[in-house]
Scaffold this motif. Sequence first.
Motif: not given
Length: 448
Positions: A124-133, A255-257, A263-268, A330-332
């Motif tokens: 959280a200090e780095l701005g991240y939340n982790m989700d796991v399945g 991220d916090k939002n 995900y980055d749609p700009e990469t191959p 990809r995406g969410k």
Amino acid sequence: MKIENKYQTKEDVLQAVTENDVKFIRTQFTDIMGMIKSWAIPSEDLEDAFNDGVMFDGSSIEGFARIEESDMILMPDPSTFRVLPWRPSEGAVARIIGDIKMPDGTPFEGDPRYVLKKTIAEAAELGYNMDVGPELEFFLFKLDEHGNPTTELTDTGGYFDFAPLDKAQDVRRAIDFALEDTGFKLEASHHEVAPSQHEINFRFGDVLTTADNVITFKYVVKSIATHHGYYATFMPKPLYGVNGSGMHSNQSLTDKNGNNVFYDPETPNGLSDTARYYIGGLLDHISEFTAITNPTVNSYKRLVPGYEAPIYITWSDSNRSSLIRIPATRGKGTRVELRCPDPACNPYLAFALMLSAGLNGIKNKTDPGDSVKRNIFELTETEKKDMGIYSLPGNLREAIDAMKNSDFVRQTVGDHLFENYLCAKTKEWDNYKARVHQWELDTYLGIL
């Protein structure tokens, strides 16, 4: 959509206790090995437990405390409250998981749930939340006439088979219903590759809720199976010659939002630099914490070539022979799937180390190298060596040695848990090593 929890406060829980006529509450936590420890309190004592905790003797718990410092307190977490659906509806029984505190109210550093919470705070200090399945596999075996578990098959079905081959479908359906009644959102339930092997997948969630859910999942599966005259085992490799049971762990960071930062749609391939660095961190540290993701002697009977076992320290976005696979979504839904963990692990520690390793990769910008496109199972030893492909530890002894020399693992789990875990696992290995096994008798007794 993530798992949503309707219990957030002690008031929510106390109201549910009244509405569901709950008479007893099973307070629960796990020891360092991930084994559930539990005792029941009357429902009328629950409010006091929320306020003051429940005292217990920590010296009796694996790796917790010495006799002279044994008093500990369990503080119930309202979000973990669940009514047990297989118990009577009148005079019902519920379960609640708690955090372990010292008498002065400070967190107990050897509590696996605290270790995970501490790692979550660092993310959280780095701005991240982790989700796991996680994807937990298990076997359903028959009980003998005395109610003891056997390895007698309940069916000879295979992957996705249905009746009549999947003869245990009725008990699996009962497990599904019990899980849903306990608050799980199921995504898939089916027969697995090996005979009598099953998999039930539930919806991903934040890492702490998911770790709690893994403990609850195993508790529900075993309870319902026993009620139907079966034995459910999460032993990684109970049968020779067939696939073992894994706990593939799909993970992502937001991220916090709430945006998926993998995900980055700009990469191959749609993967961000953050995702690549996270993968790099996992690959960099995985051998150091394999003793926790694969914690038993038996775990390494699963991690052998020939049974789709993820033993090679590589990543791929196209095949399942690598330790880390990137599912096509990809995406969410962009996520990293770590394929080596098995369901015998302590999920709090395993998820904490996965997250910590990934964060290290992000902070250090660890390059994971290129995605491996070829089927590693088909490569020769020379080809693997030329490609720089190495394997996970081959047995529990090798895994213990790798962990023993790891400053990373010690820093993540803390000195207390680090030392006690290694001590317990070393004793386990030494006990195994000294035993004479049936294979030795079958192989040597008649010829030597």
